[in-house]
Motif scaffolding. Structure first.
Motif, PDB file in Angstrom:
ATOM      1  N   PHE A 172       0.827  -1.208   0.000  1.00 34.81           N
ATOM      2  CA  PHE A 172       0.000   0.000   0.000  1.00 34.81           C
ATOM      3  C   PHE A 172       0.866   1.265   0.000  1.00 34.81           C
ATOM      4  O   PHE A 172       0.518   2.261  -0.630  1.00 34.81           O
ATOM      5  CB  PHE A 172      -0.978   0.008   1.188  1.00 34.81           C
ATOM      6  N   SER A 173       2.017   1.178   0.672  1.00 33.36           N
ATOM      7  CA  SER A 173       2.889   2.368   0.729  1.00 33.36           C
ATOM      8  C   SER A 173       3.286   2.825  -0.684  1.00 33.36           C
ATOM      9  O   SER A 173       3.474   4.011  -0.921  1.00 33.36           O
ATOM     10  CB  SER A 173       4.127   2.094   1.576  1.00 33.36           C
ATOM     11  N   GLN A 174       3.390   1.875  -1.618  1.00 30.48           N
ATOM     12  CA  GLN A 174       3.733   2.250  -3.009  1.00 30.48           C
ATOM     13  C   GLN A 174       2.544   2.919  -3.710  1.00 30.48           C
ATOM     14  O   GLN A 174       2.725   3.697  -4.651  1.00 30.48           O
ATOM     15  CB  GLN A 174       4.158   1.007  -3.799  1.00 30.48           C
ATOM     16  N   ALA A 175       1.354   2.588  -3.256  1.00 31.44           N
ATOM     17  CA  ALA A 175       0.160   3.160  -3.896  1.00 31.44           C
ATOM     18  C   ALA A 175      -0.127   4.589  -3.406  1.00 31.44           C
ATOM     19  O   ALA A 175      -0.779   5.366  -4.115  1.00 31.44           O
ATOM     20  CB  ALA A 175      -1.054   2.265  -3.626  1.00 31.44           C
ATOM     21  N   ILE A 176       0.395   4.940  -2.225  1.00 33.42           N
ATOM     22  CA  ILE A 176       0.066   6.260  -1.643  1.00 33.42           C
ATOM     23  C   ILE A 176       0.397   7.429  -2.588  1.00 33.42           C
ATOM     24  O   ILE A 176      -0.473   8.271  -2.854  1.00 33.42           O
ATOM     25  CB  ILE A 176       0.705   6.440  -0.237  1.00 33.42           C
ATOM     26  N   PRO A 177       1.632   7.504  -3.139  1.00 25.49           N
ATOM     27  CA  PRO A 177       1.912   8.642  -4.034  1.00 25.49           C
ATOM     28  C   PRO A 177       1.005   8.655  -5.267  1.00 25.49           C
ATOM     29  O   PRO A 177       0.656   9.734  -5.773  1.00 25.49           O
ATOM     30  CB  PRO A 177       3.375   8.446  -4.455  1.00 25.49           C
ATOM     31  N   LEU A 178       0.597   7.476  -5.727  1.00 24.41           N
ATOM     32  CA  LEU A 178      -0.310   7.429  -6.889  1.00 24.41           C
ATOM     33  C   LEU A 178      -1.678   7.999  -6.508  1.00 24.41           C
ATOM     34  O   LEU A 178      -2.293   8.740  -7.282  1.00 24.41           O
ATOM     35  CB  LEU A 178      -0.479   5.995  -7.397  1.00 24.41           C
ATOM     36  N   ILE A 179      -2.140   7.646  -5.327  1.00 27.80           N
ATOM     37  CA  ILE A 179      -3.445   8.168  -4.870  1.00 27.80           C
ATOM     38  C   ILE A 179      -3.358   9.684  -4.707  1.00 27.80           C
ATOM     39  O   ILE A 179      -4.256  10.420  -5.127  1.00 27.80           O
ATOM     40  CB  ILE A 179      -3.878   7.518  -3.536  1.00 27.80           C
ATOM     41  N   GLU A 180      -2.239  10.135  -4.126  1.00 29.10           N
ATOM     42  CA  GLU A 180      -2.076  11.591  -3.936  1.00 29.10           C
ATOM     43  C   GLU A 180      -2.117  12.306  -5.278  1.00 29.10           C
ATOM     44  O   GLU A 180      -2.755  13.345  -5.432  1.00 29.10           O
ATOM     45  CB  GLU A 180      -0.760  11.882  -3.196  1.00 29.10           C
ATOM     46  N   GLN A 181      -1.441  11.716  -6.250  1.00 28.89           N
ATOM     47  CA  GLN A 181      -1.405  12.315  -7.591  1.00 28.89           C
ATOM     48  C   GLN A 181      -2.817  12.370  -8.193  1.00 28.89           C
ATOM     49  O   GLN A 181      -3.256  13.402  -8.716  1.00 28.89           O
ATOM     50  CB  GLN A 181      -0.458  11.463  -8.466  1.00 28.89           C
TER      51      GLN A 181
END
Ligand SMILES: Cc1cc2nc3c(=O)[nH]c(=O)nc-3n(C[C@H](O)[C@H](O)[C@H](O)COP(=O)(O)OP(=O)(O)OC[C@H]3O[C@@H](n4cnc5c(N)ncnc54)[C@H](O)[C@@H]3O)c2cc1C
Length: 307
Positions: free
Chosen positions: A42-51
């Motif tokens: 999930f930590s890898q998905a966080i910047p994608l969600i923020e974007q």
């Protein structure tokens, strides 16, 4: 047309192959999956969600995982879901959560899946996060809807999915009416026989339109889960004609699919939610996407040869 049908069946067959699933995990080769999957953690998905949030798009994250065989594994999945919810809240992400009941022990026991879901829903409720139960293959449809009804009585932050390819869905929609359901309406992604599902695209599409219309006119929140222009245009016209408020529906699309369309709809003032899957179990999801759209195979092949 014939080739398309063969490749669809081939990838749907592969999506259910547990040996290939294990091999894919062991060798970790992503075959281009990173274009449509948000990472293994999930930590890898966080910047994608923020974007995505920055671009004005909402998100629902799905922790991938279908082949769960033990109670311990199902409980681990529950814990991971709870941690994801806490992380969404902690990082102030605009994201809901989607999940599959098989990942929480549906094939093991009803009590287990109910307990796991209650733990997840109670945590999500604290933060006002909606949880949507994805719909899996037809053999699990009625059990999924029964679980939805049981849980919905206690937790309002719960949605589920109906698939327009199933003959039974029209009745299921009527049956859910008293529950004021939050529904994602889709065509359906699994390999189903003509005994339970429409096999002609036209009938699947027409049924999806009927379901969208009925659910919206019944006053229920509707997420239209489709990349199909015809379905999107139909929904736009329908809401216009009936004066349906924009906060009663949204469009949902899979991460990496029709990016421009997602932005265009958002710019037109519609709510658009991106379904972002993450996790080590990317294999079944990836194969179903290849089955849906032969063009997706091109980036898979590119992925294989660029490793
Ligand atoms: C957010 C979301 C959640 C979903 N959840 C579930 C679920 O819980 N259970 C389940 O069974 N299924 C689920 N699905 C998958 C769904 O059932 C369909 O298999 C999938 O969406 C393909 O159908 P479609 O309506 O997008 O378009 P299709 O019928 O596949 O395609 C119709 C037309 O749309 C256009 N199109 C489609 N995809 C693209 C693309 N990537 N780029 C450009 N044009 C494109 C093309 O013109 C194509 O001819 C979900 C889909 C979405 C979007």
């Amino acid at each position: 047309m014939v080739l398309e049908a063969i490749s669809k069946n081939f990838f749907l067959y592969l999506s259910n192959n547990k040996v290939l699933d294990r091999l894919a995990k062991r060798y970790g080769s992503r075959f281009g999956a990173d274009k449509i999957v948000g990472g293994e953690k999930f930590s890898q998905a966080i910047p994608l969600i923020e974007q995505l949030n920055e671009e004005g798009l909402e998100v629902t994250v799905d922790h991938l995982g279908e082949f769960v065989n033990s109670e311990a594994e199902a409980k681990e999945r529950k814990q991971e879901c709870i941690e994801t919810i806490q992380s969404i809240a902690h990082n102030q992400l605009n994201s809901e959560v989607s999940l599959k009941l098989t990942s929480l022990g549906m094939d093991i026991s009803e009590q287990l899946v109910k307990e796991n879901m209650e733990g997840i829903l109670a945590e999500a409720q604290k933060y006002g996060i909606t949880v949507t139960i994805d719909m899996e293959d037809s053999s699990r449809c009625q059990a999924t809807l029964n679980m939805y009804k049981t849980l919905k009585a206690k937790y309002d932050n719960l949605g589920t999915v109906l698939q327009s390819y199933l003959y039974s869905t029209e009745e299921d929609l009527k049956d859910l009416h008293p529950y004021d359901p939050y529904l994602r309406l889709v065509k359906g992604a699994y390999k189903e026989s003509g005994k339970v599902a429409f096999t002609e695209k036209e009938s699947v599409d027409e049924n999806l339109k009927r379901l969208i219309k009925t659910n919206l006119l019944n006053g229920h929140y509707t997420a239209v889960g489709s990349h199909d222009d015809a379905i999107i245009d139909y929904t736009k016209k329908l809401v216009e004609e009936h004066g349906i408020s924009r906060d009663q529906f949204e469009f949902q699309m899979l991460y990496g699919m029709r990016n421009q369309m997602q932005k265009d709809l958002k710019d037109e003032g519609y709510t658009v939610r991106v379904y972002l899957p993450y996790g080590e179990d990317w294999y079944g999801y990836f194969m179903r996407r290849l089955a849906e759209r032969p063009a997706n195979i091109a980036f898979a092949i590119k992925g294989i040869f660029s490793k």
